[in-house]
Design an enzyme around this catalytic site. Structure first.
Site, mmCIF file in Angstrom:
data_model
loop_
_atom_site.group_PDB
_atom_site.id
_atom_site.type_symbol
_atom_site.label_atom_id
_atom_site.label_comp_id
_atom_site.label_asym_id
_atom_site.label_seq_id
_atom_site.Cartn_x
_atom_site.Cartn_y
_atom_site.Cartn_z
ATOM 1 N N GLY A 46 40.321 -69.485 6.456
ATOM 2 C CA GLY A 46 40.402 -67.876 6.540
ATOM 3 C C GLY A 46 40.305 -67.474 5.047
ATOM 4 O O GLY A 46 40.452 -68.383 4.191
ATOM 5 N N GLN A 51 40.963 -61.225 -1.340
ATOM 6 C CA GLN A 51 40.693 -62.568 -2.255
ATOM 7 C C GLN A 51 39.518 -62.842 -3.003
ATOM 8 O O GLN A 51 39.471 -63.776 -3.920
ATOM 9 C CB GLN A 51 40.955 -63.908 -1.166
ATOM 10 C CG GLN A 51 42.420 -63.774 -0.561
ATOM 11 C CD GLN A 51 42.417 -64.991 0.380
ATOM 12 O OE1 GLN A 51 42.040 -65.001 1.586
ATOM 13 N NE2 GLN A 51 42.877 -65.947 -0.105
ATOM 14 N N CYS A 88 46.894 -71.511 1.360
ATOM 15 C CA CYS A 88 46.158 -70.487 0.849
ATOM 16 C C CYS A 88 45.162 -70.611 -0.271
ATOM 17 O O CYS A 88 45.564 -71.080 -1.384
ATOM 18 C CB CYS A 88 47.106 -69.196 0.594
ATOM 19 S SG CYS A 88 45.810 -67.600 0.239
ATOM 20 N N LEU A 89 44.034 -70.133 -0.350
ATOM 21 C CA LEU A 89 42.917 -70.382 -1.435
ATOM 22 C C LEU A 89 43.586 -69.665 -2.741
ATOM 23 O O LEU A 89 43.097 -70.157 -3.672
ATOM 24 C CB LEU A 89 41.758 -70.068 -1.068
ATOM 25 C CG LEU A 89 41.121 -70.803 0.139
ATOM 26 C CD1 LEU A 89 39.779 -70.272 0.433
ATOM 27 C CD2 LEU A 89 40.978 -72.452 -0.068
ATOM 28 N N HIS A 130 47.969 -64.642 8.862
ATOM 29 C CA HIS A 130 47.940 -64.914 7.402
ATOM 30 C C HIS A 130 46.923 -63.967 6.893
ATOM 31 O O HIS A 130 47.070 -63.476 5.762
ATOM 32 C CB HIS A 130 47.711 -66.186 7.257
ATOM 33 C CG HIS A 130 47.246 -66.863 6.061
ATOM 34 N ND1 HIS A 130 48.174 -67.917 5.446
ATOM 35 C CD2 HIS A 130 46.490 -66.538 4.837
ATOM 36 C CE1 HIS A 130 47.793 -67.985 4.082
ATOM 37 N NE2 HIS A 130 46.954 -67.195 3.759
ATOM 38 N N GLU A 131 45.567 -63.901 7.493
ATOM 39 C CA GLU A 131 44.680 -63.040 6.523
ATOM 40 C C GLU A 131 45.152 -61.609 6.827
ATOM 41 O O GLU A 131 44.963 -60.658 5.947
ATOM 42 C CB GLU A 131 43.269 -63.361 7.376
ATOM 43 C CG GLU A 131 43.099 -64.512 7.229
ATOM 44 C CD GLU A 131 43.077 -65.294 5.828
ATOM 45 O OE1 GLU A 131 43.066 -64.625 4.798
ATOM 46 O OE2 GLU A 131 43.109 -66.526 5.941
ATOM 47 N N HIS A 134 47.298 -60.461 3.905
ATOM 48 C CA HIS A 134 46.666 -60.308 2.836
ATOM 49 C C HIS A 134 46.181 -59.037 2.715
ATOM 50 O O HIS A 134 46.264 -58.193 1.542
ATOM 51 C CB HIS A 134 45.535 -61.158 2.543
ATOM 52 C CG HIS A 134 45.635 -62.561 2.042
ATOM 53 N ND1 HIS A 134 46.105 -62.805 0.649
ATOM 54 C CD2 HIS A 134 45.263 -63.898 2.677
ATOM 55 C CE1 HIS A 134 46.328 -64.297 0.728
ATOM 56 N NE2 HIS A 134 45.912 -64.764 1.842
#
Ligand code: NI
Length: 155
Positions: A46, A51, A88-89, A130-131, A134
């Site tokens: 995701g 990000q 997470c990236l 999660h997204e 963000h």
């Protein structure tokens, strides 16, 4: 399409609240296409627009080969809870346990501005939560059951 640079933890933009998408135009489509390519090139599940440095409420998720774009997503119901390890990236190699709803229903728009409602469970629910976090400046490590371990590694 282009691969964009993923913003890493420590960059203050990750703590900002993203704004609603108002224009469902070529700029949005290019952003979404680039986000998909960026996510794939980093083996992610995701990605949120913030990000890649864009403070707009747009997220993508890919779970069990199903790819989804959610614009201005709002989680309208949550059921149950489950604990799994997330990464997470923007955070790097750390993975830690996070408690999330087992099932959620989310309302969003597609890239053309059409509204839809989707119910997902397990990893799909987890990824969307999660997204969406963000978009409000929240990182999974904030609510991580292994936060101590994360802080020890990073201080
Ligand atoms: Ni993330």
């Amino acid at each position: 399409m282009a691969i964009r640079k993923v913003v890493k933890v420590g960059d203050p933009i990750l703590r900002k609240k993203s704004k609603d998408v108002k224009d469902f135009d070529e700029n949005l489509w290019e952003l979404l296409d680039d986000m998909k390519e960026t996510m794939h090139s980093n083996d992610g599940m995701g990605l949120a627009a913030v990000q890649v440095g864009v403070l707009r409420r747009a997220i993508i998720v890919e779970v069990n080969n199903a790819f989804l774009e959610l614009i201005n997503p709002v989680i309208i119901s949550k059921k149950g809870e489950e604990v799994e390890k997330e990464g997470c990236l923007s955070v790097g190699n750390f993975r830690g346990r996070v408690k999330r709803p087992r099932q959620i229903t989310v309302k969003a728009s597609d890239r053309f501005g059409y509204d839809f409602t989707l119910t997902g469970e397990k990893w799909l629910a987890r990824c969307i939560c999660h997204e969406v976090d963000h978009l409000d400046g929240i990182l999974f490590v904030d609510n991580c059951l292994d936060k101590k371990e994360y802080l020890n590694q990073n201080n």
